[in-house]
Design an enzyme around this catalytic site. Structure first.
Site, mmCIF file in Angstrom:
data_model
loop_
_atom_site.group_PDB
_atom_site.id
_atom_site.type_symbol
_atom_site.label_atom_id
_atom_site.label_comp_id
_atom_site.label_asym_id
_atom_site.label_seq_id
_atom_site.Cartn_x
_atom_site.Cartn_y
_atom_site.Cartn_z
ATOM 1 N N ASP A 121 4.175 -9.452 -2.050
ATOM 2 C CA ASP A 121 4.206 -8.472 -0.966
ATOM 3 C C ASP A 121 5.150 -7.290 -1.185
ATOM 4 O O ASP A 121 4.793 -6.175 -0.847
ATOM 5 C CB ASP A 121 4.561 -9.166 0.349
ATOM 6 C CG ASP A 121 4.194 -8.351 1.575
ATOM 7 O OD1 ASP A 121 3.154 -7.665 1.543
ATOM 8 O OD2 ASP A 121 4.953 -8.376 2.561
ATOM 9 N N HIS A 149 5.686 -1.719 -1.182
ATOM 10 C CA HIS A 149 4.800 -2.745 -0.636
ATOM 11 C C HIS A 149 3.880 -3.213 -1.763
ATOM 12 O O HIS A 149 2.705 -2.860 -1.801
ATOM 13 C CB HIS A 149 4.004 -2.127 0.511
ATOM 14 C CG HIS A 149 3.241 -3.114 1.330
ATOM 15 N ND1 HIS A 149 2.194 -2.747 2.140
ATOM 16 C CD2 HIS A 149 3.370 -4.443 1.484
ATOM 17 C CE1 HIS A 149 1.713 -3.810 2.745
ATOM 18 N NE2 HIS A 149 2.399 -4.856 2.366
ATOM 19 N N LYS A 186 9.431 -6.807 6.573
ATOM 20 C CA LYS A 186 8.976 -5.424 6.701
ATOM 21 C C LYS A 186 10.100 -4.510 7.200
ATOM 22 O O LYS A 186 10.234 -3.366 6.750
ATOM 23 C CB LYS A 186 7.778 -5.349 7.640
ATOM 24 C CG LYS A 186 6.596 -6.240 7.252
ATOM 25 C CD LYS A 186 6.044 -5.937 5.900
ATOM 26 C CE LYS A 186 4.700 -6.639 5.676
ATOM 27 N NZ LYS A 186 4.205 -6.434 4.301
ATOM 28 N N CYS A 238 -7.471 -6.386 1.083
ATOM 29 C CA CYS A 238 -7.982 -6.172 -0.272
ATOM 30 C C CYS A 238 -7.652 -7.339 -1.194
ATOM 31 O O CYS A 238 -7.994 -7.304 -2.383
ATOM 32 C CB CYS A 238 -7.420 -4.882 -0.856
ATOM 33 S SG CYS A 238 -8.070 -3.399 -0.075
HETATM 34 O O1 TSX Z 1 -9.192 -11.113 -2.858
HETATM 35 C C1 TSX Z 1 -10.223 -10.631 -3.313
HETATM 36 N N1 TSX Z 1 -10.205 -10.083 -4.580
HETATM 37 C C2 TSX Z 1 -8.944 -10.028 -5.367
HETATM 38 C C3 TSX Z 1 -8.726 -11.286 -6.067
HETATM 39 C C4 TSX Z 1 -7.918 -11.411 -7.106
HETATM 40 N N2 TSX Z 1 -11.366 -10.609 -2.551
HETATM 41 C C5 TSX Z 1 -11.378 -11.168 -1.203
HETATM 42 C C6 TSX Z 1 -11.437 -10.109 -0.139
HETATM 43 C C7 TSX Z 1 -10.129 -9.559 0.250
HETATM 44 C C8 TSX Z 1 -9.301 -10.412 1.139
HETATM 45 C C9 TSX Z 1 -12.502 -10.086 -3.078
HETATM 46 N N3 TSX Z 1 -13.733 -9.939 -2.560
HETATM 47 C C10 TSX Z 1 -12.522 -9.551 -4.364
HETATM 48 C C11 TSX Z 1 -11.357 -9.567 -5.146
HETATM 49 O O2 TSX Z 1 -11.364 -9.124 -6.294
HETATM 50 N N4 TSX Z 1 -13.784 -9.076 -4.610
HETATM 51 C C12 TSX Z 1 -14.496 -9.315 -3.495
HETATM 52 C C13 TSX Z 1 -15.922 -8.940 -3.314
HETATM 53 C C14 TSX Z 1 -16.798 -10.101 -3.715
HETATM 54 C C15 TSX Z 1 -17.111 -11.077 -2.775
HETATM 55 C C16 TSX Z 1 -17.930 -12.134 -3.126
HETATM 56 C C17 TSX Z 1 -18.438 -12.235 -4.423
HETATM 57 C C18 TSX Z 1 -18.110 -11.264 -5.348
HETATM 58 C C19 TSX Z 1 -17.296 -10.206 -4.992
HETATM 59 N N5 TSX Z 1 -19.305 -13.304 -4.711
HETATM 60 C C20 TSX Z 1 -19.916 -13.632 -5.884
HETATM 61 O O3 TSX Z 1 -19.758 -12.969 -6.873
HETATM 62 C C21 TSX Z 1 -20.712 -14.847 -5.901
HETATM 63 MN MN MN Z 2 2.262 -6.789 3.320
#
Ligand code: TSX
Ligand code: MN
Length: 621
Positions: free
Chosen positions: A292, A243, A223, A267
């Site tokens: 990153d 980033h 960073k 995210c």
């Molecule tokens: O990393 C995530 N992504 C990107 C992946 C390529 N997460 C994890 C949270 C951030 C650290 C996500 N969480 C993503 C996502 O695209 N989407 C979600 C939300 C989500 C959580 C659980 C489900 C669906 C969407 N479960 C089922 O569909 C069963």
């Molecule tokens: Mn970072």
């Protein structure tokens, strides 16, 4: 206390001698990056208790490290940009006077390495010798930092050779700030949390870090150098230090596109960088260059060319699982350092979210017995894995290419439960910069309105831009204007929910469907419809084969409610207001244009605007 230093670079020799005179280490070691050196450092760290060897059958060549409980994350409140003037650093950075800060740091570092070894760590950010790469040297008294830098950067003798006798380098000085008196036993994680300070001197291209041994505070190539200092260098030299994860997308015809993706924390940027394409999207492939940081430079071909300056991943462990990131799970199966995760009874690692059921017994990140009824997390929420990129199964063949890869698209995203559609393409470069500058994630819902407060994190760079954020926006505008083929710019949101709070989009690997539309769109092929936000895929424009996503749910996922969008737009002022004196007029113009498009949409729709999303048909690319 007289050390004969010979690195082959006179300026480096002089700086090491000067630092040695100040910090008074017992010995100095110039790191060559060799396997022998690594095993000596590991033996030392095992003996002092800094590292714990994991079960070589479960986790070959891997180690657990438990930090001091007070030294577990970056400390933004003690991170400073010591530019010549406060206005150069801008209102979003902590500024301190460079002369006064240097004087205070000199007092802190005096004798700070007593009883310890000063390691000289030459490293290259980017492939050794690439014109896009930059060399740094970290002087540190932490063997953990040396071992981590050996994973996270190209480190050692080849870098000194590339530096040569005249080459310039970024000076990174680090001390854990816990000198040892003669005969005093060391602790596993020496640090000095009360006096921690991370000070950047962009004008002399140096960073001084005192008191912390953790991650972004101590691995100064990441960073501190590759983002905060490099963003300043990039502005002066006409490139971008961002980033961003960097990924390759291969289409069924074998065509390869490259995408830079910036998301605020939490995210899933690392998951996105290593995404596994579902079978329903046969023929598509996603490859990883980095998770990153990306350095991007305009090429003679009028396009942006990117490298990942890093050599490893320093990823958040909790939440990483076979389901969320199978490629990461394979990457960290060996040759990795785990910090602040839990230890299983058979000498392996565990963290929250790794498996559905937690083990019946663990040693938690603080070294205490843990059971599922303990009521505290077994791993620290910011626990990390450190692993070489080369272990990543989805590694892109060009990951080490010194000329970098041409970028076709930028993807910016945030975490929004409402309003923000799954994906839209911005209308042009300036609109893209506006959409990137205003991105953010929702914080907890504001009490009065039912609109959540949005924490803006422009380009996910708020904590990492080494100069005035308005000047940074202006630099983005300029870079794109000088490109013959600027990347297409997209916004995405994987996190929209329905009225019952259920996620509308399955996310994870299924995001490849959006990615496929994005790269096809960037190449002027995929179809879209024009909306006030930009170009959006209709139900039939996305490949949704094998997904149980109804047309109604899709409509909800993409819906723009004009009245709410206007309120959202007004809230951009909270971001822009402190930057207004230096904000490039292009962004003000984009704000005006967006407002106009929303007003026109409101007028065009008959009946209540919240029931009438505007979807103007268009085949224009
Ligand atoms: O990393 C995530 N992504 C990107 C992946 C390529 N997460 C994890 C949270 C951030 C650290 C996500 N969480 C993503 C996502 O695209 N989407 C979600 C939300 C989500 C959580 C659980 C489900 C669906 C969407 N479960 C089922 O569909 C069963
Ligand atoms: Mn970072």
């Amino acid at each position: 206390m007289n050390h004969e230093i010979s690195t082959g670079n006179a300026a480096l020799d002089a700086w090491v001698n000067e630092t040695s005179a100040l910090c008074e280490p017992e010995t100095i070691v110039i790191c060559d990056g060799s396997e022998g050196e690594r095993s000596r450092l590991i033996d030392l760290a095992l003996a002092s208790g800094t590292l714990i060897a994991l079960n070589p059958e479960k986790r070959p060549n891997s180690y657990l490290c438990r930090s001091d409980v007070r030294d577990v994350a970056r400390v933004e409140s003690r991170t400073f940009i010591c530019a010549e003037s406060e206005s150069a650093a801008g209102p979003t950075n902590n500024w301190q006077d460079p002369t006064l800060t240097k004087a205070a740091l000199t007092r802190l570092f005096r004798g700070s390495m007593r009883g310890r070894t000063l390691y000289v760590v030459p490293f290259s950010m980017g492939p050794v010798g690439s014109p896009l790469s930059r060399i740094g040297v970290e002087l540190t008294d932490s063997p953990y930092v040396v071992l981590s830098m050996r994973i996270m950067t190209r480190m050692g003798a080849p870098v000194l050779a590339a530096l040569g006798d005249r080459g310039d380098f970024v000076r990174c000085l680090h001390s854990v700030g816990a000198p040892l008196s003669a005969g005093q036993a060391d602790v596993p994680w020496p640090c000095n949390p009360d006096r921690t300070i991370i000070a950047h001197f962009p004008d002399e291209r140096s960073v001084w870090s005192f008191g912390s041994g953790y991650g972004g505070n101590a691995l100064l190539g990441k960073k501190c150098f590759a983002l905060r200092l490099a963003s300043v260098m990039a502005r002066e030299e006409g490139w971008l230090a961002e980033h961003m994860a960097l990924l390759g997308v291969e289409s069924p015809t074998g065509e390869r596109s490259y995408v830079g993706a910036a998301f605020p924390s939490a995210c899933g940027k690392t998951n996105f960088a290593m995404l596994v394409v579902p079978d329903a999207l046969s023929g598509w492939k996603v490859t990883t260059l980095g998770d990153d940081i990306a350095w991007l430079r305009p090429g003679a071909d009028g396009r942006l060319h990117a490298i990942n300056p890093e050599n490893g991943m320093f990823g958040v462990a909790p939440g990483t699982s076979e389901r969320s990131n199978p490629n990461a799970m394979r990457a960290i199966a060996a040759d990795s350092i785990f910090t602040n995760v839990a230890l299983t009874d058979d000498g392996d690692v565990w963290w929250e979210g790794m498996t559905e059921e937690p083990p019946a017994h663990l040693i938690d990140w603080r070294g205490r017995d843990w059971t599922p009824s303990s009521g505290t997390p077994a791993a620290h929420p910011n626990a990390r894995f450190t692993t070489p990129l080369e272990r990543c199964p989805s590694l892109d063949p060009a990951w080490n290419d010194p000329s970098g890869v041409p970028v076709d698209a930028f993807v910016f995203g945030g975490r929004m439960s409402h309003d923000m559609p799954l994906v839209f393409q911005t209308r042009n470069w300036e609109h893209g910069v506006y959409a990137a500058a205003t991105m953010g994630s929702e914080a907890t819902a504001a009490a009065e309105s039912n609109l959540p407060a949005i924490r803006r994190d422009p380009m996910a760079m708020l904590p990492f831009c080494g100069y005035h954020m308005a000047d940074y926006f202006a630099h983005w505008v300029e870079i794109g204007q000088a490109l013959r083929e600027p990347p297409a710019v997209f916004r995405v949101n994987w996190f929209r929910r329905d009225d019952d709070g259920k996620f509308l989009w399955p996310g994870y690997g299924e995001n490849a469907r959006v990615l496929a539309w994005i790269v096809e769109r960037a190449r002027g092929r995929a179809r879209a419809t024009e909306t006030p936000y930009g170009f959006m895929p209709r139900y039939r424009d996305l490949n949704l084969r094998g997904l149980e996503l109804s047309e109604g749910d899709f409509e909800h996922l993409m819906r723009i409610e004009v009245a709410r969008a206007l309120i959202e737009l007004d809230s951009h002022d909270t971001l822009f207001e402190p930057l207004m004196s230096r904000l490039p007029r292009e962004l003000l113009h984009q704000r005006y244009l967006l407002r106009e498009r929303l007003h026109r949409a409101a007028e065009a729709s008959s009946g209540p605007v919240h029931e009438a999303p505007l979807l103007i048909e268009s085949t224009a690319a």
